[in-house]
Design a protein around this motif. Structure first.
Motif, mmCIF file in Angstrom:
data_model
loop_
_atom_site.group_PDB
_atom_site.id
_atom_site.type_symbol
_atom_site.label_atom_id
_atom_site.label_comp_id
_atom_site.label_asym_id
_atom_site.label_seq_id
_atom_site.Cartn_x
_atom_site.Cartn_y
_atom_site.Cartn_z
ATOM 1 N N LEU A 252 0.623 1.807 11.039
ATOM 2 C CA LEU A 252 1.997 1.810 10.118
ATOM 3 C C LEU A 252 1.826 1.480 8.871
ATOM 4 C CD1 LEU A 252 4.436 1.355 13.310
ATOM 5 C CD2 LEU A 252 3.955 3.312 11.995
ATOM 6 N N ASP A 253 1.373 0.128 8.567
ATOM 7 C CA ASP A 253 1.213 -0.362 7.444
ATOM 8 C C ASP A 253 0.357 0.343 6.540
ATOM 9 O OD1 ASP A 253 2.784 -2.325 8.315
ATOM 10 O OD2 ASP A 253 1.323 -3.770 8.539
ATOM 11 N N PHE A 254 -0.619 0.814 7.116
ATOM 12 C CA PHE A 254 -1.765 1.725 6.175
ATOM 13 C C PHE A 254 -0.964 3.070 5.823
ATOM 14 C CE2 PHE A 254 -4.784 5.351 6.680
ATOM 15 C CZ PHE A 254 -5.586 5.025 5.551
ATOM 16 N N LEU A 255 -0.380 3.750 6.804
ATOM 17 C CA LEU A 255 0.430 4.937 6.557
ATOM 18 C C LEU A 255 1.370 4.560 5.593
ATOM 19 C CD1 LEU A 255 0.525 6.337 9.958
ATOM 20 C CD2 LEU A 255 -1.155 6.840 8.306
ATOM 21 N N ALA A 256 2.146 3.556 5.667
ATOM 22 C CA ALA A 256 2.987 3.241 4.581
ATOM 23 C C ALA A 256 2.469 3.413 3.185
ATOM 24 C CB ALA A 256 3.897 2.116 4.868
ATOM 25 N N ASP A 257 1.462 2.311 3.052
ATOM 26 C CA ASP A 257 0.812 2.326 1.713
ATOM 27 C C ASP A 257 0.191 3.440 1.383
ATOM 28 O OD1 ASP A 257 1.232 -0.480 1.936
ATOM 29 O OD2 ASP A 257 -0.846 -0.858 2.672
ATOM 30 N N SER A 258 -0.402 4.295 2.023
ATOM 31 C CA SER A 258 -0.998 5.658 1.671
ATOM 32 C C SER A 258 -0.055 6.484 1.093
ATOM 33 C CB SER A 258 -1.848 6.292 2.836
ATOM 34 O OG SER A 258 -2.817 5.454 3.431
ATOM 35 N N SER A 259 1.117 6.517 1.597
ATOM 36 C CA SER A 259 2.389 7.463 1.296
ATOM 37 C C SER A 259 3.119 7.214 -0.361
ATOM 38 C CB SER A 259 3.268 7.504 2.345
ATOM 39 O OG SER A 259 4.017 6.456 2.544
ATOM 40 N N VAL A 260 2.698 5.589 -0.533
ATOM 41 C CA VAL A 260 3.191 5.650 -1.965
ATOM 42 C C VAL A 260 2.674 6.210 -3.205
ATOM 43 C CG1 VAL A 260 3.543 3.556 -3.539
ATOM 44 C CG2 VAL A 260 3.809 3.065 -0.987
#
Length: 260
Positions: A252-260
């Motif tokens: 979840l943290d990775f996906l959040a960072d990648s969507s920025v």
């Protein structure tokens, strides 16, 4: 909810949509259906898309050659049927091998990539020992399940979780299809193409994984541009289930960072 896509060769591929929000494609391990993800699917707080590999679940079971590249083409048929142009992808074990081909051959379809407990393939990857291979090949079904459970989970976790277990393979598969899956996974080799991956990539692995040795995590990270690897202490092959509070949050943290 169940749906059917049609692959290029006419094989029907069953897929499932669940939840709401940003979309995440979940790809299961060898000889397993979408039920592989049942224990952790709700962790992701997204609309998750799963599928039954050909030969498993509600998909057709043709007795033809299977390959990880072919499985990737089946995934594209699912995305096309669902009207999905691009998506975040999380593949584990053989699903991680298929996910590599998705990112290599269809870069415009993969927003970000998570590879779990997987390998670049037989020529360069670290494979399970010959002892493990022979033990699995010799064992009857009950013996095979006991060996697999030991490779998937720690003894302490197994002692406190009597099942059901979702990572032992689809029991409804015909023998020929199980063999086709094994050959497809064993023949995977994306080594030369991995540097072409453009998607942001996270690699996860259990430190004590003997089924797909943890050294594969750093190996993949060295081949995929800007990829980062995270090895979870004490975890075995089913790290995503036993250590789901850690693993799912990392995703979840990775996906959040990648969507920025």
């Amino acid at each position: 909810m169940g749906h059917l896509a049609t692959a290029a060769d006419g094989t029907r591929i069953a897929y499932q949509l669940q939840g709401d929000g940003p979309q995440l494609l979940l790809l299961a391990g060898q000889a397993n259906s979408h039920h592989w993800w049942d224990p952790v699917r709700a962790d992701f707080e997204r609309q998750t898309i799963t599928l039954d590999w050909r030969g498993t679940g509600d998909s057709d079971r043709p007795d033809v050659v299977y390959s990880t590249e072919g499985f990737a083409d089946d995934v594209i048929a699912v995305l096309d049927d669902a009207g999905i142009e691009s998506i975040d992808v999380y593949g584990t074990s053989m699903g991680g091998r298929v996910a590599q081909w998705l990112a290599i051959r269809y870069p415009e379809r993969v927003r970000s990539l998570v590879l779990g407990c997987t390998s670049p393939g037989k020529k360069h990857g670290y494979e399970r020992s010959q002892d493990i291979r022979q033990a699995l090949a010799r064992a009857d079904q009950a013996g095979r399940d006991r060996i697999l459970l030991d490779l998937m989970y720690t003894p302490t976790w197994l002692a406190n979780h009597p099942g059901p277990y979702y990572v032992l393979g689809d029991s409804t598969m015909p023998t020929y299809a199980r063999g086709r899956h094994l050959v497809a996974s064993n023949n995977h080799d994306a080594w030369d193409e991995l540097p072409a991956i453009k998607s942001p990539t996270l690699i996860l692995h259990g430190a004590d994984d003997l089924f797909s040795p943890a050294a594969n995590a750093d190996l993949l990270a060295s081949r995929i541009p800007d990829a980062r690897a995270h090895v979870i202490p004490h975890a075995r092959h089913a790290y995503f289930h036993e250590f789901q509070s850690v693993a799912s949050q990392l995703v979840l943290d990775f996906l959040a960072d990648s969507s920025v």
